[in-house]
Design a protein around this motif. Sequence first.
Motif, PDB file in Angstrom:
ATOM      1  N   UNK A   1       0.860  -1.201   0.000  1.00  0.00           N
ATOM      2  CA  UNK A   1       0.000   0.000   0.000  1.00  0.00           C
ATOM      3  C   UNK A   1       0.883   1.234   0.000  1.00  0.00           C
ATOM      4  N   UNK A   2       0.613   2.184  -0.933  1.00  0.00           N
ATOM      5  CA  UNK A   2       1.436   3.381  -1.032  1.00  0.00           C
ATOM      6  C   UNK A   2       1.123   4.335   0.102  1.00  0.00           C
ATOM      7  N   UNK A   3       2.032   5.301   0.267  1.00  0.00           N
ATOM      8  CA  UNK A   3       1.842   6.269   1.336  1.00  0.00           C
ATOM      9  C   UNK A   3       0.594   7.101   1.120  1.00  0.00           C
ATOM     10  N   UNK A   4       0.264   7.451  -0.157  1.00  0.00           N
ATOM     11  CA  UNK A   4      -0.917   8.269  -0.443  1.00  0.00           C
ATOM     12  C   UNK A   4      -2.187   7.532  -0.075  1.00  0.00           C
ATOM     13  N   UNK A   5      -2.302   6.266  -0.434  1.00  0.00           N
ATOM     14  CA  UNK A   5      -3.509   5.511  -0.140  1.00  0.00           C
ATOM     15  C   UNK A   5      -3.679   5.323   1.369  1.00  0.00           C
ATOM     16  N   UNK A   6      -2.553   5.213   2.093  1.00  0.00           N
ATOM     17  CA  UNK A   6      -2.639   5.097   3.556  1.00  0.00           C
ATOM     18  C   UNK A   6      -3.199   6.378   4.160  1.00  0.00           C
ATOM     19  N   UNK A   7      -2.714   7.497   3.648  1.00  0.00           N
ATOM     20  CA  UNK A   7      -3.206   8.789   4.167  1.00  0.00           C
ATOM     21  C   UNK A   7      -4.689   8.972   3.867  1.00  0.00           C
ATOM     22  N   UNK A   8      -5.083   8.643   2.640  1.00  0.00           N
ATOM     23  CA  UNK A   8      -6.491   8.790   2.240  1.00  0.00           C
ATOM     24  C   UNK A   8      -7.369   7.843   3.030  1.00  0.00           C
ATOM     25  N   UNK A   9      -6.868   6.610   3.307  1.00  0.00           N
ATOM     26  CA  UNK A   9      -7.656   5.657   4.094  1.00  0.00           C
ATOM     27  C   UNK A   9      -7.889   6.190   5.497  1.00  0.00           C
ATOM     28  N   UNK A  10      -6.873   6.810   6.078  1.00  0.00           N
ATOM     29  CA  UNK A  10      -7.046   7.399   7.414  1.00  0.00           C
ATOM     30  C   UNK A  10      -8.101   8.498   7.396  1.00  0.00           C
ATOM     31  N   UNK A  11      -8.104   9.318   6.337  1.00  0.00           N
ATOM     32  CA  UNK A  11      -9.099  10.380   6.228  1.00  0.00           C
ATOM     33  C   UNK A  11     -10.506   9.803   6.090  1.00  0.00           C
ATOM     34  N   UNK A  12     -10.615   8.730   5.318  1.00  0.00           N
ATOM     35  CA  UNK A  12     -11.923   8.110   5.131  1.00  0.00           C
ATOM     36  C   UNK A  12     -12.426   7.485   6.429  1.00  0.00           C
ATOM     37  N   UNK A  13     -11.507   6.885   7.202  1.00  0.00           N
ATOM     38  CA  UNK A  13     -11.917   6.288   8.492  1.00  0.00           C
ATOM     39  C   UNK A  13     -12.424   7.366   9.442  1.00  0.00           C
ATOM     40  N   UNK A  14     -11.771   8.520   9.393  1.00  0.00           N
ATOM     41  CA  UNK A  14     -12.265   9.638  10.214  1.00  0.00           C
ATOM     42  C   UNK A  14     -13.674  10.042   9.787  1.00  0.00           C
ATOM     43  N   UNK A  15     -13.933  10.040   8.474  1.00  0.00           N
ATOM     44  CA  UNK A  15     -15.272  10.386   7.967  1.00  0.00           C
ATOM     45  C   UNK A  15     -16.305   9.359   8.430  1.00  0.00           C
TER      46      UNK A  15
ATOM     47  N   UNK B   1     -17.428   8.427   1.039  1.00  0.00           N
ATOM     48  CA  UNK B   1     -15.952   8.432   0.992  1.00  0.00           C
ATOM     49  C   UNK B   1     -15.435   8.062  -0.391  1.00  0.00           C
ATOM     50  N   UNK B   2     -16.109   7.096  -1.053  1.00  0.00           N
ATOM     51  CA  UNK B   2     -15.653   6.687  -2.381  1.00  0.00           C
ATOM     52  C   UNK B   2     -15.837   7.807  -3.398  1.00  0.00           C
ATOM     53  N   UNK B   3     -16.927   8.607  -3.219  1.00  0.00           N
ATOM     54  CA  UNK B   3     -17.160   9.724  -4.134  1.00  0.00           C
ATOM     55  C   UNK B   3     -16.100  10.807  -3.985  1.00  0.00           C
ATOM     56  N   UNK B   4     -15.468  10.882  -2.784  1.00  0.00           N
ATOM     57  CA  UNK B   4     -14.426  11.893  -2.578  1.00  0.00           C
ATOM     58  C   UNK B   4     -13.159  11.540  -3.352  1.00  0.00           C
ATOM     59  N   UNK B   5     -12.899  10.218  -3.524  1.00  0.00           N
ATOM     60  CA  UNK B   5     -11.674   9.776  -4.194  1.00  0.00           C
ATOM     61  C   UNK B   5     -12.042   8.708  -5.223  1.00  0.00           C
ATOM     62  N   UNK B   6     -12.722   9.095  -6.297  1.00  0.00           N
ATOM     63  CA  UNK B   6     -13.174   8.108  -7.285  1.00  0.00           C
ATOM     64  C   UNK B   6     -12.027   7.364  -7.951  1.00  0.00           C
ATOM     65  N   UNK B   7     -10.872   8.021  -8.102  1.00  0.00           N
ATOM     66  CA  UNK B   7      -9.745   7.355  -8.767  1.00  0.00           C
ATOM     67  C   UNK B   7      -9.176   6.206  -7.937  1.00  0.00           C
ATOM     68  N   UNK B   8      -9.478   6.191  -6.610  1.00  0.00           N
ATOM     69  CA  UNK B   8      -8.972   5.123  -5.728  1.00  0.00           C
ATOM     70  C   UNK B   8     -10.103   4.267  -5.184  1.00  0.00           C
ATOM     71  N   UNK B   9     -11.265   4.388  -5.796  1.00  0.00           N
ATOM     72  CA  UNK B   9     -12.437   3.690  -5.269  1.00  0.00           C
ATOM     73  C   UNK B   9     -12.246   2.190  -5.242  1.00  0.00           C
ATOM     74  N   UNK B  10     -11.615   1.637  -6.273  1.00  0.00           N
ATOM     75  CA  UNK B  10     -11.437   0.186  -6.345  1.00  0.00           C
ATOM     76  C   UNK B  10     -10.579  -0.332  -5.193  1.00  0.00           C
ATOM     77  N   UNK B  11      -9.610   0.446  -4.738  1.00  0.00           N
ATOM     78  CA  UNK B  11      -8.745   0.022  -3.640  1.00  0.00           C
ATOM     79  C   UNK B  11      -9.364   0.329  -2.278  1.00  0.00           C
TER      80      UNK B  11
END
Length: 267
Positions: free
Chosen positions: A1-15, A25-35
């Motif tokens: 898992x890249x550093x960017x996806x880890x950061x975004x996952x933390x933000x989504x967990x907060x949401x 949360x998926x609508x906020x980051x559509x380019x990473x929705x699959x992951x």
Amino acid sequence: MSKDIETILDLCLDKLKEGKSIEYCLNLYPELAAELEPLLHLTKDLEGVPKPEPRKEAVNLTLIKMGEAAAAEREKKRVIEKLFPRPFVFRPAFAKALSFALILIFAVWSMGFLSSRSIPGNLLYPLKLATERVKFTLTRSPEGKVELRLTLADRRLEELVRTVEQKGSLDESLVRNLLKEAELALDEAEQMDEEQVELFLTKLNHLTLYQKTILEQLKPRVPEEERKVLDRAVDICSQRCRCLKKMMNSEHSKKKSRCWSPECRCQ
């Protein structure tokens, strides 16, 4: 898992904790929705698992057992200390006694070291002689006694030289003692094993030659009236060298021949 996806996952967990939905949360980051989608669903599922909580009865029972174990350990330690009391307790009185003992040992060692360089007339010379007598008494083997006699004979010769250097006169007792120690060394050798005697006779012969050389060199350094003592000592050393040569000769190697002739003994 890249550093960017880890950061975004933390933000989504907060949401999600704020009450937002996974779709939000998926609508906020559509380019990473699959992951993000499987990770967010897994997190949601884990939150639904009930957290294990210990029963109060089990906690109380564990605490009781811990208390009993601690009490048993204290009792065991008390019994051991009662049966086998500690021999050394570092108390002020013990510390003072230990300090005194160390000081005493250091003082004795220092006096022994200083006395080893003393000569007749010095304050510590009697201590030096007493130490030598004790060492000779504690030496049990004939070989050890013989070696010690040779050492003492050499030591008396050294003291004689230093006495002449410091006082400019001869100490007749030292001359007599250095000859006596070498004389007694041969007497002690009667108890030695046959195979060791040959080496001892060689050592004694070298010592006798050395004594003779040093005594001759001291003659010009002492008053004329004292030179007769040195002349007599040199003559005894010469007689001993001849006697030792006969002892080392194969035809005179029998034990009964290993003794000083009358002219070799100091009076």
